[in-house]
Each structure stands twice: as structure tokens, then as C-alpha cells.
Design an enzyme around this catalytic site. Structure first.
Site, PDB file in Angstrom:
ATOM      1  N   MET A  72       0.842  -1.203   0.000  1.00  0.00           N
ATOM      2  CA  MET A  72       0.000   0.000   0.000  1.00  0.00           C
ATOM      3  C   MET A  72       0.877   1.252   0.000  1.00  0.00           C
ATOM      4  SD  MET A  72      -3.440  -0.928   2.034  1.00  0.00           S
ATOM      5  CE  MET A  72      -2.849  -0.674   3.688  1.00  0.00           C
ATOM      6  N   LEU A 104       6.538   3.174   1.686  1.00  0.00           N
ATOM      7  CA  LEU A 104       7.491   2.060   1.752  1.00  0.00           C
ATOM      8  C   LEU A 104       8.604   2.295   2.771  1.00  0.00           C
ATOM      9  CD1 LEU A 104       7.818   1.308  -2.082  1.00  0.00           C
ATOM     10  CD2 LEU A 104       6.247   0.288  -0.420  1.00  0.00           C
ATOM     11  N   ASP A 111      11.916  -0.185   5.012  1.00  0.00           N
ATOM     12  CA  ASP A 111      12.868  -1.272   4.750  1.00  0.00           C
ATOM     13  C   ASP A 111      12.220  -2.657   4.785  1.00  0.00           C
ATOM     14  OD1 ASP A 111      14.879   0.470   4.292  1.00  0.00           O
ATOM     15  OD2 ASP A 111      15.891   0.183   6.211  1.00  0.00           O
ATOM     16  N   GLY A 112      11.102  -2.790   5.508  1.00  0.00           N
ATOM     17  CA  GLY A 112      10.383  -4.073   5.500  1.00  0.00           C
ATOM     18  C   GLY A 112       9.897  -4.402   4.095  1.00  0.00           C
ATOM     19  N   HIS A 113       9.257  -3.428   3.460  1.00  0.00           N
ATOM     20  CA  HIS A 113       8.795  -3.626   2.075  1.00  0.00           C
ATOM     21  C   HIS A 113       9.983  -3.940   1.155  1.00  0.00           C
ATOM     22  CE1 HIS A 113       5.543  -0.709   3.532  1.00  0.00           C
ATOM     23  NE2 HIS A 113       4.844  -1.752   3.149  1.00  0.00           N
ATOM     24  N   GLN A 144     -10.381  -2.665   2.366  1.00  0.00           N
ATOM     25  CA  GLN A 144      -9.928  -3.333   3.586  1.00  0.00           C
ATOM     26  C   GLN A 144      -9.936  -2.403   4.802  1.00  0.00           C
ATOM     27  OE1 GLN A 144      -6.065  -4.225   1.649  1.00  0.00           O
ATOM     28  NE2 GLN A 144      -5.132  -3.755   3.611  1.00  0.00           N
ATOM     29  N   GLY A 147       4.760 -10.304   3.737  1.00  0.00           N
ATOM     30  CA  GLY A 147       5.499 -10.282   4.994  1.00  0.00           C
ATOM     31  C   GLY A 147       4.847 -11.149   6.059  1.00  0.00           C
ATOM     32  N   LYS A 185       5.041 -10.337   8.973  1.00  0.00           N
ATOM     33  CA  LYS A 185       4.569  -9.314   9.909  1.00  0.00           C
ATOM     34  C   LYS A 185       3.042  -9.374  10.020  1.00  0.00           C
ATOM     35  CE  LYS A 185       4.008  -4.911  11.479  1.00  0.00           C
ATOM     36  NZ  LYS A 185       2.675  -4.618  11.042  1.00  0.00           N
ATOM     37  N   MET A 214       8.781  -2.725  11.710  1.00  0.00           N
ATOM     38  CA  MET A 214       8.547  -1.594  10.815  1.00  0.00           C
ATOM     39  C   MET A 214       7.122  -1.651  10.281  1.00  0.00           C
ATOM     40  SD  MET A 214      12.013  -1.033   8.710  1.00  0.00           S
ATOM     41  CE  MET A 214      13.530  -0.743   9.594  1.00  0.00           C
TER      42      MET A 214
HETATM   43  P1  AMP Z   1       1.407  -2.923   3.564  1.00  0.00           P
HETATM   44  O1  AMP Z   1       1.936  -1.900   2.619  1.00  0.00           O
HETATM   45  O2  AMP Z   1       1.476  -2.513   4.991  1.00  0.00           O
HETATM   46  O3  AMP Z   1       0.077  -3.466   3.149  1.00  0.00           O
HETATM   47  O4  AMP Z   1       2.409  -4.148   3.478  1.00  0.00           O
HETATM   48  C1  AMP Z   1       2.767  -4.710   2.253  1.00  0.00           C
HETATM   49  C2  AMP Z   1       3.562  -5.958   2.507  1.00  0.00           C
HETATM   50  O5  AMP Z   1       4.725  -5.643   3.276  1.00  0.00           O
HETATM   51  C3  AMP Z   1       2.773  -7.018   3.303  1.00  0.00           C
HETATM   52  O6  AMP Z   1       3.056  -8.295   2.767  1.00  0.00           O
HETATM   53  C4  AMP Z   1       3.348  -6.863   4.679  1.00  0.00           C
HETATM   54  O7  AMP Z   1       3.263  -8.036   5.463  1.00  0.00           O
HETATM   55  C5  AMP Z   1       4.785  -6.510   4.375  1.00  0.00           C
HETATM   56  N1  AMP Z   1       5.419  -5.846   5.518  1.00  0.00           N
HETATM   57  C6  AMP Z   1       4.931  -4.809   6.238  1.00  0.00           C
HETATM   58  N2  AMP Z   1       5.764  -4.501   7.250  1.00  0.00           N
HETATM   59  C7  AMP Z   1       6.809  -5.362   7.174  1.00  0.00           C
HETATM   60  C8  AMP Z   1       7.999  -5.563   7.950  1.00  0.00           C
HETATM   61  N3  AMP Z   1       8.285  -4.803   9.008  1.00  0.00           N
HETATM   62  N4  AMP Z   1       8.842  -6.558   7.585  1.00  0.00           N
HETATM   63  C9  AMP Z   1       8.559  -7.340   6.498  1.00  0.00           C
HETATM   64  N5  AMP Z   1       7.453  -7.193   5.731  1.00  0.00           N
HETATM   65  C10 AMP Z   1       6.591  -6.231   6.062  1.00  0.00           C
END
Ligand code: AMP
Length: 283
Positions: A34, A37, A39-41, A65, A152, A154, A189
Site C-alpha cells: 500500500m 514504503l 525497509d520491510g517492504h 480493507q 510479509g 509481519k 517496521m
Molecule cells: P502494507 O503496505 O502494509 O500493506 O504491506 C505490504 C507488505 O509488506 C505485506 O506483505 C506486509 O506483510 C509486508 N510488511 C509490512 N511490514 C513489514 C515488515 N516490518 N517486515 C517485512 N514485511 C513487512
């Protein structure tokens, strides 16, 4: 210099870009996000690069969602910075549709999920959530037809739901889970961490510490109930309102009462101020 990623905002542009990407039989990985972004992304992008020849990243804040009282309108949108980060990672394609492209007027279809989506964790507090996630991820998979998709750990229940859906609907995509990337003090993150005040930010790593402590007790053979109760107390004392702190089977998400019932995963969701944080850890 590396080539900038192609940015597609319409379905015909996406199809053209994907046809080009697949030339010579290249395997394509998709990383749904979403935006906002961190470092997790980017760790998902790097894993995707190792698992496929070409990488597409979707950047789409998915309205279906979010419940009406949630943060869809205020969710951080940082397109320029996101595009820069993805270019630096040498991503091949960014799929950045408008809400009207994803959900044209008259849109009336929704993917309903059961099994892990009804585990009594996130679904108990955000009953609309997995229907919205499954619908958009189902659409992303059909639009992009990736060979692999990286999510993730997460969002652990989400990873289970999406994996189940891809298998159940024969979507032909292998879903890969990536480890959680954390700040130095243990806080996972998250795009939502920017909502935290300085005081809340300093309390936030309590979730990680509580899980780490509980996992250690459980591994040492302590019974689950008092270990979970101690963690609950620790989290509440740090100023959180707790939604859940539970030990579940890592695959089925069924409740577990001992290590024998495992593999065990601790899952937590808690609110501090206006921010809701979720996290999880293997025992
Ligand atoms: P989001 O943009 O929050 O919907 O997340 C997009 C993707 O990034 C999802 O698969 C999340 O699980 C993953 N994600 C979010 N935060 C982290 C993190 N800290 N470490 C690894 N992946 C993450």
C-alpha cells in the site's frame, strides 16, 4: 545506470508492460504493497528478486480493507519517495492503479474467505478486513498473473489467508512469506508507525519485548496461561489497550496450550493512542 521501473496506471498499460517483462519466458514476482514504503517492504522486493527474473510491485491503498471509522483517508501516501526507493532497488514494474481502475463504478464482487480468516484474531476486531484483502489480492493476482508473490510474516494471519486463497482458487502463484524487519529496538517496521507520538514510540517496542520474553518462558517449559497473562500485564502497563495476545498453531492458527501442540506462534494486536499495532513471533 539502471533503467527506471515502468509505471502502469491502466490495465492496458499493465498488460503491455507484463508482456514485455515475460519475453523469453522470464518468471515474474509480485510484491503487493500500500505504499509508504520502508525497509520491510524493500526486504520483500529483494527476496522477490532472488525468486524470479523480474519484479513487479503494486502500490495501491485498498479502500475495501478499511472500515469507515479507520484510517483510509489519512493513510500515508508518499508516491515520490516510494517510486525513488523502487527505482533504487531496480524493480522492473510498478502497478499503481487509481481506485476507479481497481473498482470501477458498479463493482459488486467480493472474495469471501474462511478457515484462517476466521481464526478469531484480526477478524474479531476488523471483520471487514480479510474480505477486502482477498478481493484486492485476488484481483492483483489475476491482473499480473505472477509466478510468485511475496508477503510479509509481519501480517501473519494475512499471509495464511492469502496462501490459502491462492491454493483454493488455483491461481497458479506460489506465495512466499518473508521475515519481519524491525527497528533496532525491536519495533516491527510499519507504515503506521509514523502516527506514533514520541512517547508512544518509546512504549511501542514493549510488544516485541513481551513476545520475546513469553517465547523464552514457553521454550523453557513454563505453562502457557501464566506466561501469556504476564505478557498481557506488561503490555497494558506500557499504556496499550490490548486487542489480543495469543499462542496459536503456526499453520492452522488454532489455539494451542503447549509446545507439543505446535509449531507455536505468538500473535499480538494492541492500540496506543490512535495507532493500532500488530506483531507476531515464532516460539
Ligand atoms: P502494507 O503496505 O502494509 O500493506 O504491506 C505490504 C507488505 O509488506 C505485506 O506483505 C506486509 O506483510 C509486508 N510488511 C509490512 N511490514 C513489514 C515488515 N516490518 N517486515 C517485512 N514485511 C513487512
Amino acid at each position: 545506470m539502471a533503467r527506471s521501473p515502468v509505471v502502469a496506471r491502466t490495465l492496458p498499460a499493465l498488460r503491455r508492460a507484463l508482456t514485455e517483462l515475460r519475453e523469453g519466458g522470464a518468471r515474474v514476482a509480485l510484491v503487493p504493497t500500500m505504499g509508504a514504503l520502508h525497509d520491510g517492504h524493500l526486504s520483500l522486493v529483494r527476496l522477490a528478486k532472488r525468486r524470479a527474473d523480474k519484479v513487479a510491485v503494486s502500490v495501491f491503498v485498498n479502500p475495501t480493507q478499511f472500515a469507515p471509522n479507520e484510517d483510509f483517508a489519512s493513510y500515508p501516501r508518499t508516491w515520490k519517495a516510494d517510486a525513488g526507493k523502487l527505482a533504487a532497488e531496480e524493480v522492473d514494474l510498478i502497478w499503481n492503479p487509481d481506485v476507479k481502475v481497481m473498482y470501477p463504478d458498479g463493482f459488486a464482487t467480493r472474495i469471501t474467505t474462511e478457515g484462517p480468516a476466521l481464526a478469531g484474531l484480526e477478524d474479531r476486531f476488523r471483520p471487514h478486513f480479510f474480505g477486502g484483502v482477498a478481493t484486492v489480492v485476488g484481483k492483483l493476482f489475476l491482473q499480473c498473473r505472477p509466478d510468485v508473490a511475496v508477503f510479509g510474516s509481519k501480517d501473519f494471519q494475512q499471509l495464511r489467508v492469502v496462501t490459502r486463497m491462492a491454493a483454493d482458487l488455483d491461481l497458479g502463484v506460489k506465495v512466499i512469506g518473508a521475515p519481519t524487519v524491525r527497528e533496532r529496538d525491536g519495533l516491527a517496521m510499519s507504515s503506521r508507525n509514523v502516527y506514533l507520538s514520541a512517547e508512544e514510540r518509546s512504549a511501542a517496542p514493549t510488544l516485541y519485548r513481551a513476545m520475546k520474553h513469553t517465547a523464552k518462558l514457553m521454550r523453557a517449559g513454563k505453562s502457557f496461561e501464566p506466561s501469556l497473562a504476564a505478557a498481557t500485564k506488561m503490555i497494558r502497563e506500557a499504556g496499550f489497550t490490548l486487542d489480543y495476545f495469543e499462542a496459536r498453531h503456526a499453520e492452522t492458527l488454532e489455539p494451542v496450550r503447549s509446545l507439543k501442540g505446535g509449531p507455536v506462534r505468538l500473535l499480538v494486536a494492541a492500540r496506543i493512542g490512535k495507532t493500532r499495532l500488530i506483531d507476531n513471533m515464532a516460539v
